[in-house]
Design a protein around this motif. Structure first.
Motif, PDB file in Angstrom:
ATOM      1  N   LEU A 129       0.830  -1.203   0.000  1.00  0.00           N
ATOM      2  CA  LEU A 129       0.000   0.000   0.000  1.00  0.00           C
ATOM      3  C   LEU A 129       0.867   1.258   0.000  1.00  0.00           C
ATOM      4  CD1 LEU A 129      -2.884  -1.165   2.345  1.00  0.00           C
ATOM      5  CD2 LEU A 129      -2.730  -1.281  -0.146  1.00  0.00           C
ATOM      6  N   ALA A 130       2.025   1.179   0.636  1.00  0.00           N
ATOM      7  CA  ALA A 130       2.969   2.298   0.572  1.00  0.00           C
ATOM      8  C   ALA A 130       3.443   2.496  -0.866  1.00  0.00           C
ATOM      9  CB  ALA A 130       4.160   2.041   1.495  1.00  0.00           C
ATOM     10  N   GLU A 131       3.754   1.397  -1.536  1.00  0.00           N
ATOM     11  CA  GLU A 131       4.240   1.487  -2.927  1.00  0.00           C
ATOM     12  C   GLU A 131       3.185   2.065  -3.868  1.00  0.00           C
ATOM     13  OE1 GLU A 131       7.329   1.076  -4.302  1.00  0.00           O
ATOM     14  OE2 GLU A 131       7.822   1.059  -2.168  1.00  0.00           O
ATOM     15  N   ILE A 132       1.951   1.592  -3.759  1.00  0.00           N
ATOM     16  CA  ILE A 132       0.926   2.100  -4.672  1.00  0.00           C
ATOM     17  C   ILE A 132       0.579   3.554  -4.362  1.00  0.00           C
ATOM     18  CG2 ILE A 132      -1.142   1.282  -3.453  1.00  0.00           C
ATOM     19  CD1 ILE A 132      -1.824   0.520  -6.655  1.00  0.00           C
ATOM     20  N   SER A 133       0.747   3.942  -3.116  1.00  0.00           N
ATOM     21  CA  SER A 133       0.486   5.337  -2.752  1.00  0.00           C
ATOM     22  C   SER A 133       1.465   6.294  -3.435  1.00  0.00           C
ATOM     23  CB  SER A 133       0.562   5.510  -1.228  1.00  0.00           C
ATOM     24  OG  SER A 133      -0.449   4.769  -0.598  1.00  0.00           O
ATOM     25  N   LYS A 134       2.658   5.816  -3.754  1.00  0.00           N
ATOM     26  CA  LYS A 134       3.698   6.637  -4.371  1.00  0.00           C
ATOM     27  C   LYS A 134       3.551   6.756  -5.890  1.00  0.00           C
ATOM     28  CE  LYS A 134       7.210   4.922  -1.179  1.00  0.00           C
ATOM     29  NZ  LYS A 134       8.458   4.152  -1.089  1.00  0.00           N
ATOM     30  N   LYS A 135       2.745   5.911  -6.505  1.00  0.00           N
ATOM     31  CA  LYS A 135       2.791   5.728  -7.953  1.00  0.00           C
ATOM     32  C   LYS A 135       2.161   6.832  -8.795  1.00  0.00           C
ATOM     33  CE  LYS A 135       4.003   1.055  -8.537  1.00  0.00           C
ATOM     34  NZ  LYS A 135       5.246   1.193  -9.265  1.00  0.00           N
ATOM     35  N   MET A 136       1.337   7.693  -8.213  1.00  0.00           N
ATOM     36  CA  MET A 136       0.728   8.776  -8.997  1.00  0.00           C
ATOM     37  C   MET A 136       0.937  10.107  -8.288  1.00  0.00           C
ATOM     38  SD  MET A 136      -2.913   7.231 -10.373  1.00  0.00           S
ATOM     39  CE  MET A 136      -3.106   8.388 -11.740  1.00  0.00           C
ATOM     40  N   THR A 137       1.408  11.083  -9.046  1.00  0.00           N
ATOM     41  CA  THR A 137       1.512  12.439  -8.520  1.00  0.00           C
ATOM     42  C   THR A 137       0.153  13.119  -8.649  1.00  0.00           C
ATOM     43  OG1 THR A 137       2.058  13.427 -10.655  1.00  0.00           O
ATOM     44  CG2 THR A 137       3.919  12.603  -9.305  1.00  0.00           C
ATOM     45  N   VAL A 138       0.034  14.285  -8.066  1.00  0.00           N
ATOM     46  CA  VAL A 138      -1.198  15.067  -8.200  1.00  0.00           C
ATOM     47  C   VAL A 138      -1.485  15.316  -9.681  1.00  0.00           C
ATOM     48  CG1 VAL A 138      -2.203  17.356  -7.806  1.00  0.00           C
ATOM     49  CG2 VAL A 138      -1.125  16.121  -5.917  1.00  0.00           C
ATOM     50  N   GLN A 139      -0.460  15.721 -10.439  1.00  0.00           N
ATOM     51  CA  GLN A 139      -0.692  16.007 -11.859  1.00  0.00           C
ATOM     52  C   GLN A 139      -1.053  14.745 -12.640  1.00  0.00           C
ATOM     53  OE1 GLN A 139      -0.856  19.258 -13.089  1.00  0.00           O
ATOM     54  NE2 GLN A 139      -1.920  18.093 -14.669  1.00  0.00           N
ATOM     55  N   ASP A 140      -0.424  13.611 -12.314  1.00  0.00           N
ATOM     56  CA  ASP A 140      -0.798  12.337 -12.951  1.00  0.00           C
ATOM     57  C   ASP A 140      -2.284  12.061 -12.737  1.00  0.00           C
ATOM     58  OD1 ASP A 140       1.872  11.805 -13.666  1.00  0.00           O
ATOM     59  OD2 ASP A 140       2.221  10.536 -11.905  1.00  0.00           O
ATOM     60  N   TRP A 141      -2.752  12.265 -11.493  1.00  0.00           N
ATOM     61  CA  TRP A 141      -4.145  11.975 -11.180  1.00  0.00           C
ATOM     62  C   TRP A 141      -5.094  12.957 -11.886  1.00  0.00           C
ATOM     63  CZ3 TRP A 141      -7.748   8.980 -11.049  1.00  0.00           C
ATOM     64  CH2 TRP A 141      -8.966   9.202 -10.413  1.00  0.00           C
ATOM     65  N   ILE A 142      -4.748  14.219 -11.915  1.00  0.00           N
ATOM     66  CA  ILE A 142      -5.587  15.196 -12.622  1.00  0.00           C
ATOM     67  C   ILE A 142      -5.681  14.826 -14.101  1.00  0.00           C
ATOM     68  CG2 ILE A 142      -5.715  17.598 -13.420  1.00  0.00           C
ATOM     69  CD1 ILE A 142      -4.463  18.386 -10.677  1.00  0.00           C
ATOM     70  N   ASP A 143      -4.560  14.517 -14.725  1.00  0.00           N
ATOM     71  CA  ASP A 143      -4.557  14.146 -16.154  1.00  0.00           C
ATOM     72  C   ASP A 143      -5.401  12.907 -16.397  1.00  0.00           C
ATOM     73  OD1 ASP A 143      -2.856  16.307 -16.560  1.00  0.00           O
ATOM     74  OD2 ASP A 143      -1.049  15.066 -16.726  1.00  0.00           O
ATOM     75  N   CYS A 144      -5.251  11.917 -15.551  1.00  0.00           N
ATOM     76  CA  CYS A 144      -6.013  10.670 -15.675  1.00  0.00           C
ATOM     77  C   CYS A 144      -7.498  10.929 -15.484  1.00  0.00           C
ATOM     78  CB  CYS A 144      -5.493   9.664 -14.668  1.00  0.00           C
ATOM     79  SG  CYS A 144      -6.285   8.062 -14.741  1.00  0.00           S
ATOM     80  N   TYR A 145      -7.834  11.692 -14.487  1.00  0.00           N
ATOM     81  CA  TYR A 145      -9.225  12.025 -14.195  1.00  0.00           C
ATOM     82  C   TYR A 145      -9.866  12.762 -15.369  1.00  0.00           C
ATOM     83  CZ  TYR A 145     -13.102  14.627 -12.101  1.00  0.00           C
ATOM     84  OH  TYR A 145     -14.331  15.195 -11.844  1.00  0.00           O
ATOM     85  N   GLU A 146      -9.166  13.755 -15.896  1.00  0.00           N
ATOM     86  CA  GLU A 146      -9.731  14.517 -17.005  1.00  0.00           C
ATOM     87  C   GLU A 146      -9.882  13.667 -18.260  1.00  0.00           C
ATOM     88  OE1 GLU A 146      -7.398  18.126 -17.327  1.00  0.00           O
ATOM     89  OE2 GLU A 146      -8.698  19.108 -15.838  1.00  0.00           O
ATOM     90  N   ALA A 147      -8.967  12.749 -18.483  1.00  0.00           N
ATOM     91  CA  ALA A 147      -9.038  11.879 -19.663  1.00  0.00           C
ATOM     92  C   ALA A 147     -10.158  10.843 -19.546  1.00  0.00           C
ATOM     93  CB  ALA A 147      -7.703  11.176 -19.877  1.00  0.00           C
ATOM     94  N   ASN A 148     -10.442  10.387 -18.339  1.00  0.00           N
ATOM     95  CA  ASN A 148     -11.380   9.279 -18.156  1.00  0.00           C
ATOM     96  C   ASN A 148     -12.772   9.665 -17.668  1.00  0.00           C
ATOM     97  OD1 ASN A 148      -9.887   6.670 -18.624  1.00  0.00           O
ATOM     98  ND2 ASN A 148      -8.463   7.749 -17.288  1.00  0.00           N
ATOM     99  N   PHE A 149     -12.884  10.724 -16.873  1.00  0.00           N
ATOM    100  CA  PHE A 149     -14.151  10.990 -16.220  1.00  0.00           C
ATOM    101  C   PHE A 149     -14.782  12.332 -16.550  1.00  0.00           C
ATOM    102  CE2 PHE A 149     -11.763   8.184 -13.313  1.00  0.00           C
ATOM    103  CZ  PHE A 149     -12.573   7.081 -13.420  1.00  0.00           C
ATOM    104  N   LYS A 150     -13.982  13.329 -16.717  1.00  0.00           N
ATOM    105  CA  LYS A 150     -14.516  14.673 -16.911  1.00  0.00           C
ATOM    106  C   LYS A 150     -15.028  14.828 -18.325  1.00  0.00           C
ATOM    107  CE  LYS A 150     -14.386  19.021 -15.157  1.00  0.00           C
ATOM    108  NZ  LYS A 150     -13.600  20.141 -14.834  1.00  0.00           N
ATOM    109  N   LYS A 151     -16.256  15.198 -18.459  1.00  0.00           N
ATOM    110  CA  LYS A 151     -16.855  15.362 -19.792  1.00  0.00           C
ATOM    111  C   LYS A 151     -17.066  16.825 -20.093  1.00  0.00           C
ATOM    112  CE  LYS A 151     -17.255  10.949 -20.225  1.00  0.00           C
ATOM    113  NZ  LYS A 151     -16.116  10.270 -20.662  1.00  0.00           N
TER     114      LYS A 151
END
Length: 151
Positions: A129-151
């Motif tokens: 869980l420590a390892e997976i917590s490190k795997k995405m930065t804030v910007q990675d998550w924003i980019d992913c969110y906008e690509a997948n969920f934000k319409k």
């Protein structure tokens, strides 16, 4: 089972005593390993981390005016839950987690779309869980969110 709280200590006071130590350890594991920029809070009856409105003013499309959720933890009736929205949105991250899990636990992975359920408190794979917590930065998550969920 949602637990309304205003802080981690408030949340801990409302869960069974035998879970409090492991829940705090889970909180610390995530909190100590998340990349800079995520903020901690409580919402939806869980303790969580998200992208604050100061960084992402658009916020969460399902609840305008609220931070973009990322990771949450909750004490449910029969288990402790770990929610990671990045695993829900990024198949390669999910695949990585599923493949790594057996290296850290002897138990079968009990997982929904973004929720990992831990029924045995002594078998939570904190290192994973420590390892997976490190795997995405804030910007990675924003980019992913906008690509997948934000319409």
């Amino acid at each position: 089972m949602q637990i309304e709280s205003v802080s981690l200590d408030d949340y801990l006071s409302k869960i069974p005593e035998e879970r409090q130590e492991v829940f705090r350890k889970l909180f610390d594991t995530i909190n100590d390993n998340l990349p800079e920029g995520f903020s901690q809070g409580s919402s939806y009856g869980m303790i969580g981390w998200g992208v604050p409105l100061t960084i992402y003013p658009a916020g969460y499309h399902c609840a305008p005016g609220t931070p973009l959720p990322f990771i949450s933890i909750a004490s449910q009736k029969n288990f402790i839950a770990f929610y990671h929205m990045g695993m829900y949105a990024k198949p390669d991250l999910l695949d990585w987690f599923v493949n790594e899990f057996p290296k850290y636990s002897k138990r079968k992975l009990d997982m929904g779309k973004s929720c990992v359920r831990f029924k045995k408190m002594d078998d939570i794979p904190f290192e994973l869980l420590a390892e997976i917590s490190k795997k995405m930065t804030v910007q990675d998550w924003i980019d992913c969110y906008e690509a997948n969920f934000k319409k």
